[in-house]
Design a protein around this motif. Structure first.
Motif, PDB file in Angstrom:
ATOM      1  N   SER A 141       0.777  -1.216   0.027  1.00  0.00           N
ATOM      2  CA  SER A 141       0.088  -0.195  -0.115  1.00  0.00           C
ATOM      3  C   SER A 141       0.781   1.282  -0.171  1.00  0.00           C
ATOM      4  CB  SER A 141      -0.871   0.004   1.297  1.00  0.00           C
ATOM      5  OG  SER A 141      -0.163  -0.083   2.362  1.00  0.00           O
TER       6      SER A 141
ATOM      7  N   ALA B   3      -5.040   0.648   5.403  1.00  0.00           N
ATOM      8  CA  ALA B   3      -5.250   2.044   6.234  1.00  0.00           C
ATOM      9  C   ALA B   3      -4.286   2.785   6.712  1.00  0.00           C
ATOM     10  CB  ALA B   3      -6.539   1.717   7.099  1.00  0.00           C
ATOM     11  N   VAL B   4      -3.252   1.885   7.357  1.00  0.00           N
ATOM     12  CA  VAL B   4      -1.946   2.423   7.911  1.00  0.00           C
ATOM     13  C   VAL B   4      -1.221   3.071   6.854  1.00  0.00           C
ATOM     14  CG1 VAL B   4      -0.119   1.928   9.510  1.00  0.00           C
ATOM     15  CG2 VAL B   4      -2.314   1.031   9.959  1.00  0.00           C
TER      16      VAL B   4
ATOM     17  N   TRP C  73      -4.954   1.559  -3.112  1.00  0.00           N
ATOM     18  CA  TRP C  73      -5.502   0.579  -1.872  1.00  0.00           C
ATOM     19  C   TRP C  73      -6.193  -0.366  -2.374  1.00  0.00           C
ATOM     20  CZ3 TRP C  73     -10.599   0.182  -1.066  1.00  0.00           C
ATOM     21  CH2 TRP C  73     -11.318   1.345  -1.599  1.00  0.00           C
TER      22      TRP C  73
ATOM     23  N   THR D   2      -1.852   3.777   3.817  1.00  0.00           N
ATOM     24  CA  THR D   2      -2.424   5.051   3.288  1.00  0.00           C
ATOM     25  C   THR D   2      -2.066   6.265   3.780  1.00  0.00           C
ATOM     26  OG1 THR D   2      -4.071   3.482   2.006  1.00  0.00           O
ATOM     27  CG2 THR D   2      -4.262   6.006   2.034  1.00  0.00           C
ATOM     28  N   LEU D   3      -2.516   6.211   5.240  1.00  0.00           N
ATOM     29  CA  LEU D   3      -2.211   7.035   6.193  1.00  0.00           C
ATOM     30  C   LEU D   3      -0.569   7.706   6.234  1.00  0.00           C
ATOM     31  CD1 LEU D   3      -3.154   9.127   8.493  1.00  0.00           C
ATOM     32  CD2 LEU D   3      -2.609   7.408   9.885  1.00  0.00           C
ATOM     33  N   MET D   4       0.377   6.571   6.173  1.00  0.00           N
ATOM     34  CA  MET D   4       1.620   7.171   5.949  1.00  0.00           C
ATOM     35  C   MET D   4       2.003   7.631   4.498  1.00  0.00           C
ATOM     36  SD  MET D   4       3.224   3.498   7.619  1.00  0.00           S
ATOM     37  CE  MET D   4       4.891   3.968   7.209  1.00  0.00           C
ATOM     38  N   HIS D   5       1.340   7.333   3.434  1.00  0.00           N
ATOM     39  CA  HIS D   5       1.566   7.774   2.144  1.00  0.00           C
ATOM     40  C   HIS D   5       1.145   9.323   2.169  1.00  0.00           C
ATOM     41  CE1 HIS D   5       1.251   8.439  -2.237  1.00  0.00           C
ATOM     42  NE2 HIS D   5       2.073   7.391  -2.196  1.00  0.00           N
ATOM     43  N   LYS D   6       0.191   9.833   2.948  1.00  0.00           N
ATOM     44  CA  LYS D   6      -0.279  11.014   2.936  1.00  0.00           C
ATOM     45  C   LYS D   6       0.784  11.788   3.850  1.00  0.00           C
ATOM     46  CE  LYS D   6      -5.228  10.153   2.354  1.00  0.00           C
ATOM     47  NZ  LYS D   6      -6.586  10.236   3.056  1.00  0.00           N
ATOM     48  N   ARG D   7       1.405  11.437   4.559  1.00  0.00           N
ATOM     49  CA  ARG D   7       2.384  12.086   5.476  1.00  0.00           C
ATOM     50  C   ARG D   7       3.711  12.010   5.278  1.00  0.00           C
ATOM     51  NH1 ARG D   7      -0.271  13.450  10.226  1.00  0.00           N
ATOM     52  NH2 ARG D   7      -2.747  12.683  10.588  1.00  0.00           N
TER      53      ARG D   7
END
Length: 229
Positions: free
Chosen positions: A29, A153-154, A34, A156-161
């Motif tokens: 991911s 989900a984790v 996703w 994807t969150l890392m990818h945004k940050r």
């Protein structure tokens, strides 16, 4: 059948928490969309647990562990090289690369190889020997997809940050660690060597990442100082 679905769903979901499958899912991911990763996980879960049900309910045979571990380790090492090469080709400001043509096949094949002989598959085999085979197949598949959905989900969150190139480098290193561990542990039957080698490579990669980060910070500070002077 409903009991078989609920029991197998709960068992597989709990067994997948913290398992290497979740880490593999999160790694994918970091690199791909996703829904592509989740689709690959769903197909792989259907195949793996379908095979588990067939073994537990109909055949009652065991799989050769070492050849499978060798194949899985080679696959992950190839994925590590592939991801690292893609990292060097990507730009810093790129939002998300186009999906490679065979990425779904890569996800499905790596998951199937990684899960064959894993504790989740063994649990499904045991459940299928005592419960309705169709219910076990359905419940185990849903349980794996739900557990790995958390990992997506984790990721994807890392990818945004975090920066794109850092995430691709992280994915490459994780694939390398998976491949080395499977090679020494499952392929050669040397668990302590697997732990030692994997830990050493992880420490080396961490040291290189910290050194690179400090160098970039120093270069950025020097550039700001030059612009303000």
């Amino acid at each position: 059948m409903l009991t078989a679905i609920l029991v197998s769903l709960a068992v597989v979901f709990v067994a997948e928490l913290g398992d290497k499958s979740q880490l593999i899912t999160m790694t994918y991911s970091l690199r791909h969309r996703w829904w592509v990763v989740l689709s690959g996980v769903a197909v792989a879960a259907m195949l793996v647990h379908g095979l588990s049900v067939a073994i537990g309910h109909f055949l009652g045979v065991s799989l050769p562990e070492r050849p499978i571990a060798f194949a899985a380790s080679v696959a992950f090492l190839l994925f590590a090289v592939w991801t690292w090469r893609a990292r060097s080709e990507d730009g810093e400001d790129e939002v998300r690369v186009a999906e490679p043509r065979f990425v779904l096949f890569a996800i499905v094949s790596s998951f199937v190889l990684a899960e064959l002989g894993d504790k989740t598959m063994l649990a499904t085999v045991a459940l299928a020997s005592d419960h309705h085979w169709a219910g076990v197949w359905i419940g185990a598949t849903i349980g794996m997809v739900l557990a790995d959905g958390v990992a997506i989900a984790v990721g994807t969150l890392m990818h945004k940050r975090l920066p794109e190139r850092f995430l691709h480098g992280l994915a490459s290193v994780l694939f390398l660690l998976f491949g080395l561990f499977l090679f020494f542990d499952g392929g050669l039957g040397l668990p302590w060597v697997a732990v030692t080698v994997t830990a050493a490579v992880a420490a080396l990669a961490s040291a290189v990442a910290v050194t690179s980060w400090l160098r970039h910070r120093r270069q950025a500070a020097e550039l700001i100082a030059q612009e303000t002077s």
